[in-house]
Scaffold this motif. Structure first.
Motif, PDB file in Angstrom:
ATOM      1  N   GLU A 277       0.798  -1.232   0.000  1.00  0.00           N
ATOM      2  CA  GLU A 277       0.000   0.000   0.000  1.00  0.00           C
ATOM      3  C   GLU A 277       0.830   1.282   0.000  1.00  0.00           C
ATOM      4  O   GLU A 277       0.419   2.277  -0.605  1.00  0.00           O
ATOM      5  CB  GLU A 277      -0.987  -0.007   1.167  1.00  0.00           C
ATOM      6  N   PRO A 278       2.002   1.343   0.644  1.00  0.00           N
ATOM      7  CA  PRO A 278       2.790   2.578   0.586  1.00  0.00           C
ATOM      8  C   PRO A 278       3.237   2.952  -0.824  1.00  0.00           C
ATOM      9  O   PRO A 278       3.642   4.097  -1.055  1.00  0.00           O
ATOM     10  CB  PRO A 278       3.993   2.267   1.477  1.00  0.00           C
ATOM     11  N   TYR A 279       3.162   2.009  -1.749  1.00  0.00           N
ATOM     12  CA  TYR A 279       3.707   2.244  -3.091  1.00  0.00           C
ATOM     13  C   TYR A 279       2.646   2.469  -4.155  1.00  0.00           C
ATOM     14  O   TYR A 279       2.981   2.617  -5.327  1.00  0.00           O
ATOM     15  CB  TYR A 279       4.602   1.063  -3.502  1.00  0.00           C
ATOM     16  N   GLY A 280       1.378   2.495  -3.760  1.00  0.00           N
ATOM     17  CA  GLY A 280       0.378   2.739  -4.793  1.00  0.00           C
ATOM     18  C   GLY A 280      -1.034   2.401  -4.378  1.00  0.00           C
ATOM     19  O   GLY A 280      -1.392   2.472  -3.199  1.00  0.00           O
ATOM     20  N   GLU A 281      -1.823   1.977  -5.346  1.00  0.00           N
ATOM     21  CA  GLU A 281      -3.260   1.780  -5.159  1.00  0.00           C
ATOM     22  C   GLU A 281      -3.665   0.385  -5.623  1.00  0.00           C
ATOM     23  O   GLU A 281      -3.302  -0.054  -6.713  1.00  0.00           O
ATOM     24  CB  GLU A 281      -4.025   2.830  -5.981  1.00  0.00           C
ATOM     25  N   CYS A 282      -4.443  -0.294  -4.775  1.00  0.00           N
ATOM     26  CA  CYS A 282      -5.003  -1.589  -5.162  1.00  0.00           C
ATOM     27  C   CYS A 282      -6.256  -1.340  -5.993  1.00  0.00           C
ATOM     28  O   CYS A 282      -7.193  -0.683  -5.530  1.00  0.00           O
ATOM     29  CB  CYS A 282      -5.349  -2.412  -3.925  1.00  0.00           C
ATOM     30  N   VAL A 283      -6.276  -1.867  -7.222  1.00  0.00           N
ATOM     31  CA  VAL A 283      -7.388  -1.588  -8.132  1.00  0.00           C
ATOM     32  C   VAL A 283      -8.301  -2.793  -8.327  1.00  0.00           C
ATOM     33  O   VAL A 283      -9.332  -2.698  -8.999  1.00  0.00           O
ATOM     34  CB  VAL A 283      -6.873  -1.099  -9.502  1.00  0.00           C
ATOM     35  N   PHE A 284      -7.937  -3.932  -7.725  1.00  0.00           N
ATOM     36  CA  PHE A 284      -8.774  -5.132  -7.842  1.00  0.00           C
ATOM     37  C   PHE A 284      -8.315  -6.138  -6.800  1.00  0.00           C
ATOM     38  O   PHE A 284      -7.117  -6.304  -6.567  1.00  0.00           O
ATOM     39  CB  PHE A 284      -8.645  -5.745  -9.243  1.00  0.00           C
ATOM     40  N   SER A 285      -9.281  -6.815  -6.158  1.00  0.00           N
ATOM     41  CA  SER A 285      -8.924  -7.864  -5.211  1.00  0.00           C
ATOM     42  C   SER A 285      -9.882  -9.031  -5.361  1.00  0.00           C
ATOM     43  O   SER A 285     -11.034  -8.869  -5.781  1.00  0.00           O
ATOM     44  CB  SER A 285      -8.954  -7.340  -3.766  1.00  0.00           C
ATOM     45  N   CYS A 286      -9.405 -10.211  -5.015  1.00  0.00           N
ATOM     46  CA  CYS A 286     -10.184 -11.431  -5.182  1.00  0.00           C
ATOM     47  C   CYS A 286      -9.887 -12.387  -4.037  1.00  0.00           C
ATOM     48  O   CYS A 286      -8.725 -12.672  -3.741  1.00  0.00           O
ATOM     49  CB  CYS A 286      -9.835 -12.073  -6.531  1.00  0.00           C
ATOM     50  N   GLU A 287     -10.929 -12.895  -3.388  1.00  0.00           N
ATOM     51  CA  GLU A 287     -10.791 -13.844  -2.283  1.00  0.00           C
ATOM     52  C   GLU A 287     -12.127 -14.578  -2.106  1.00  0.00           C
ATOM     53  O   GLU A 287     -13.163 -13.944  -1.943  1.00  0.00           O
ATOM     54  CB  GLU A 287     -10.419 -13.116  -0.992  1.00  0.00           C
ATOM     55  N   TRP A 288     -12.088 -15.895  -2.142  1.00  0.00           N
ATOM     56  CA  TRP A 288     -13.338 -16.657  -2.126  1.00  0.00           C
ATOM     57  C   TRP A 288     -13.912 -16.864  -0.726  1.00  0.00           C
ATOM     58  O   TRP A 288     -15.119 -17.016  -0.560  1.00  0.00           O
ATOM     59  CB  TRP A 288     -13.138 -18.020  -2.787  1.00  0.00           C
ATOM     60  N   ASP A 289     -13.072 -16.876   0.329  1.00  0.00           N
ATOM     61  CA  ASP A 289     -13.549 -17.169   1.675  1.00  0.00           C
ATOM     62  C   ASP A 289     -14.379 -15.999   2.223  1.00  0.00           C
ATOM     63  O   ASP A 289     -13.901 -14.870   2.305  1.00  0.00           O
ATOM     64  CB  ASP A 289     -12.363 -17.441   2.599  1.00  0.00           C
ATOM     65  N   VAL A 290     -15.605 -16.309   2.610  1.00  0.00           N
ATOM     66  CA  VAL A 290     -16.554 -15.263   3.011  1.00  0.00           C
ATOM     67  C   VAL A 290     -16.087 -14.534   4.272  1.00  0.00           C
ATOM     68  O   VAL A 290     -16.187 -13.302   4.366  1.00  0.00           O
ATOM     69  CB  VAL A 290     -17.956 -15.869   3.230  1.00  0.00           C
ATOM     70  N   LYS A 291     -15.587 -15.271   5.247  1.00  0.00           N
ATOM     71  CA  LYS A 291     -15.126 -14.646   6.489  1.00  0.00           C
ATOM     72  C   LYS A 291     -13.891 -13.768   6.240  1.00  0.00           C
ATOM     73  O   LYS A 291     -13.748 -12.696   6.826  1.00  0.00           O
ATOM     74  CB  LYS A 291     -14.814 -15.718   7.536  1.00  0.00           C
ATOM     75  N   ALA A 292     -12.996 -14.230   5.376  1.00  0.00           N
ATOM     76  CA  ALA A 292     -11.826 -13.415   5.034  1.00  0.00           C
ATOM     77  C   ALA A 292     -12.263 -12.144   4.309  1.00  0.00           C
ATOM     78  O   ALA A 292     -11.673 -11.072   4.510  1.00  0.00           O
ATOM     79  CB  ALA A 292     -10.861 -14.218   4.160  1.00  0.00           C
ATOM     80  N   GLN A 293     -13.302 -12.256   3.487  1.00  0.00           N
ATOM     81  CA  GLN A 293     -13.843 -11.072   2.818  1.00  0.00           C
ATOM     82  C   GLN A 293     -14.323 -10.043   3.839  1.00  0.00           C
ATOM     83  O   GLN A 293     -14.121  -8.839   3.660  1.00  0.00           O
ATOM     84  CB  GLN A 293     -15.021 -11.461   1.913  1.00  0.00           C
ATOM     85  N   GLU A 294     -14.927 -10.518   4.932  1.00  0.00           N
ATOM     86  CA  GLU A 294     -15.407  -9.601   5.976  1.00  0.00           C
ATOM     87  C   GLU A 294     -14.243  -8.822   6.588  1.00  0.00           C
ATOM     88  O   GLU A 294     -14.320  -7.602   6.775  1.00  0.00           O
ATOM     89  CB  GLU A 294     -16.136 -10.392   7.073  1.00  0.00           C
TER      90      GLU A 294
END
Length: 332
Positions: free
Chosen positions: A20-37
């Motif tokens: 994160e100190p080096y830029g911007e996250c423009v897309f993320s993907c994670e299937w686990d529902v609890k991890a998404q929370e």
């Protein structure tokens, strides 16, 4: 310069935290529902679910691809047979049915400047080395100069944790992994001062763990609980820690049973800041931190990746083994 990056198999965002100190996250993907929370609570948006359903053409353009992907078995054994039958082969065929295939198709379509992949140390030896061989071949065939190294996090966090990191560049850039100190902070530095009694093992569980260890010790096996040395480092925190905490138990003095780490202590053991929000149950939190990366290690790698891009120094000669540079830092 700020870089656009994507976060695949994102978990709770450990790799993202480092970049994160080096830029911007423009897309993320994670299937686990609890991890998404947990991810949404800390980063403000919910990751997309199953990567297998993601159209690579619809992913935003990005400079750096990040992925802590699961290890799945695949082999190149069938390539010669396919050749003899006149069937096509190549990265799509060699990795079809594995989650690494999804990384490969995204890299092929989006052509990022660089990538960082993370996996368990045993990826190197899985399937007699064939799995890692395919991964290297695929990444090189996609036109990337690839570096890999097994790094132990214990010089940065008080935990024995070896993981393999694979870095690649679209240009043949010079790159060196960071040198990690051999000795790091002691375990007592991440412990909370006031811990609820519910984390102390019951007599029943403590007696069971002691009997289990004794039984296996008589057979010459090393199975059993791990009573941590507070002035040293712990065993590897795993996703199964929620079951009984047996791999890392904290001694509490004479006459008192040892206790499990708290979820916050597990977060600290992985190098997450105390500002990182834990919004799920203890069971889910233990699984999430056990599956996560050691953030300080990735932070140092992130710095080196960005430096390599900005220096733009090209390799003068081809690396040995095609275009791949491998190095192992072993435990001492």
């Amino acid at each position: 310069m700020l870089y656009r990056f994507i976060d695949l198999f994102a978990g709770i965002g450990g790799i993202r935290t480092a970049f994160e100190p080096y830029g911007e996250c423009v897309f993320s993907c994670e299937w686990d529902v609890k991890a998404q929370e947990t991810y949404e609570a800390n980063f403000g948006h919910k990751p997309v679910g199953d990567i297998r359903t993601v159209n690579e053409k619809e992913i935003p353009d990005h400079d750096i691809l990040l992925a802590g992907f699961p290890c799945q078995p695949f082999s190149i054994a069938g390539v010669s047979k396919k050749k003899s039958l006149g069937r096509k082969h190549g990265f799509l065929d060699e990795t079809q049915g594995t989650l690494f295939f999804d990384i490969a198709r995204i890299i092929k379509e989006k052509q990022p400047q660089a990538f960082l992949l993370e996996n368990v140390k045993n990826l190197r030896s899985h399937d007699k080395g064939n799995t890692f061989k395919v991964i290297k071949k695929v990444l090189e065939d996609l036109g990337y100069t690839v570096y890999s190294e097994v790094i132990n996090a214990r010089g940065l966090v008080p935990q024995n944790r070896e993981r393999i990191y694979i870095v690649g560049f679209k240009k043949p850039l010079k790159f060196e992994f960071p040198i990690i100190p051999k000795e790091g902070p002691p375990l007592h530095t991440i412990l909370e001062e006031n811990v609820e009694e519910k984390y102390t093992l019951s007599d029943k569980l403590w007696n069971y763990l002691q009997a289990y260890k004794e039984k296996h010790a008589k057979k010459g096996n090393g199975f059993g609980y791990g009573l941590a040395d507070l002035n040293s480092y712990s065993r590897t925190l795993s996703a199964r820690y929620y079951k009984d905490g047996s791999e890392i138990l904290i001694p509490q003095g004479e006459g008192k049973n040892p206790r499990k780490l708290t979820p916050r202590e597990c977060a600290r053991l992985q190098g997450f800041p105390d500002s990182f929000k834990i919004v799920v149950s203890n069971t889910a939190a233990y699984k999430q931190f056990g599956n996560s990366v050691a953030v300080p290690v990735v932070s140092l790698i992130a710095e080196r990746v960005v430096q390599a891009i900005e220096r733009d120094e090209l390799l003068e000669e081809k690396l040995e083994e095609g275009r791949t540079c491998d190095k192992i830092i072993r435990s001492v």
